[in-house]
Design a protein around this motif. Structure first.
Motif, short mmCIF file in Angstrom:
data_model
loop_
_atom_site.label_atom_id
_atom_site.label_comp_id
_atom_site.label_asym_id
_atom_site.label_seq_id
_atom_site.Cartn_x
_atom_site.Cartn_y
_atom_site.Cartn_z
N MET A 103 -12.01 -11.22 6.82
CA MET A 103 -10.59 -11.46 7.02
C MET A 103 -9.84 -11.36 5.68
SD MET A 103 -8.32 -12.07 9.22
CE MET A 103 -6.92 -12.93 9.74
N SER A 104 -10.42 -11.91 4.64
CA SER A 104 -9.81 -11.87 3.32
C SER A 104 -9.68 -10.42 2.83
CB SER A 104 -10.64 -12.68 2.34
OG SER A 104 -10.11 -12.57 1.05
N GLU A 105 -10.68 -9.60 3.12
CA GLU A 105 -10.64 -8.19 2.73
C GLU A 105 -9.52 -7.46 3.47
OE1 GLU A 105 -13.43 -4.34 3.40
OE2 GLU A 105 -14.44 -6.13 2.66
N PHE A 106 -9.33 -7.80 4.75
CA PHE A 106 -8.26 -7.21 5.56
C PHE A 106 -6.89 -7.54 4.97
CE2 PHE A 106 -5.10 -7.77 8.93
CZ PHE A 106 -5.08 -6.49 9.47
N ILE A 107 -6.70 -8.83 4.64
CA ILE A 107 -5.42 -9.27 4.07
C ILE A 107 -5.17 -8.58 2.73
CG2 ILE A 107 -4.12 -11.25 3.18
CD1 ILE A 107 -4.38 -11.27 6.21
#
Length: 183
Positions: free
Chosen positions: A1-5
Motif C-alpha cells: 500500500m505504501s508503494e502504491f501511495i
C-alpha cells in the motif's frame, strides 16, 4: 500500500510538472479574453492529449525495456534530464506572441505542442513499468486542471508567471531523471 501511495504521489508531481507548459501558454492565451465555453474545451482537449501521448510513450517504453533492459532504463533517466533542461531553457527564451484561435486545427496543434513532452516521459515510465492507469489519469487530470487555471488566470494577470512555471516544471523533471539514474 505504501508503494502504491508513493507511486501515486510521484506521478501526480510529474503530471504537474508536465502540465506547466500548458499552464504558462494558457496564461498568455487567456489574456485574449477567451470565452468560458472555449476555456472548457481547451482544457478537456489538452487533458485528452496528456492521456494519449504518455500512453503511446508507455507502450513504446515497455517494448524497449523488454528488448534492451538496463540500457533502456538509463536512457529513460537521461531523457527526463534532457527534457527538464529543455523546459527550463525554453521557459527563459523570448517567445513570439502568435495569435491564433484555439479551435479546430489550432486547438489540435496547441494540444500536441503542450503534450509532446508527456510522450517522452511516458516512454521513460513504460521502461520502468509504471501503472498505466495511474499515469494517464494523473497526467490527464493534471493537464486539464492546470490548463483551465492558466487560461482563467490569464484573464486576470499579465504573463509574469509563465516563464517561472515552465522552469519549475523542468526542474521537477530533472530531479526525477537524476533519481532514476541513481537507483
Amino acid at each position: 500500500m505504501s508503494e502504491f501511495i508513493g507511486e501515486l504521489i510521484t506521478l501526480i508531481i510529474m503530471g504537474f510538472a508536465l502540465s506547466m507548459d500548458a499552464f504558462s501558454v494558457g496564461l498568455g492565451m487567456g489574456m485574449y479574453q477567451i470565452r468560458l465555453r472555449q476555456i472548457f474545451k481547451i482544457g478537456i482537449t489538452i487533458g485528452l492529449f496528456h492521456v494519449i501521448m504518455p500512453l503511446l510513450g508507455m507502450v513504446t517504453g515497455h517494448f524497449l525495456s523488454e528488448r534492451f533492459g538496463d540500457i533502456a532504463a538509463i536512457l529513460g533517466g537521461v531523457l527526463l534530464l534532457i527534457l527538464g533542461v529543455q523546459m527550463i531553457w525554453s521557459g527563459f527564451q523570448e517567445k513570439e506572441n502568435s495569435v491564433f484561435t484555439p479551435a479546430g486545427v489550432g486547438l489540435l496543434l496547441f494540444s500536441i505542442s503542450v503534450s509532446i513532452d508527456s510522450f517522452s516521459v511516458g516512454l521513460t515510465l513504460g521502461i520502468y513499468g509504471a501503472k498505466i492507469v495511474m499515469v494517464i489519469l494523473s497526467f490527464g487530470i493534471g493537464a486539464c486542471i492546470l490548463s483551465w487555471l492558466g487560461l482563467l488566470l490569464g484573464r486576470k494577470v499579465q504573463g509574469w508567471l509563465g516563464t517561472y512555471s515552465e522552469a519549475l516544471g523542468g526542474s521537477i523533471l530533472m530531479i526525477f531523471g537524476i533519481k532514476l539514474l541513481l537507483l
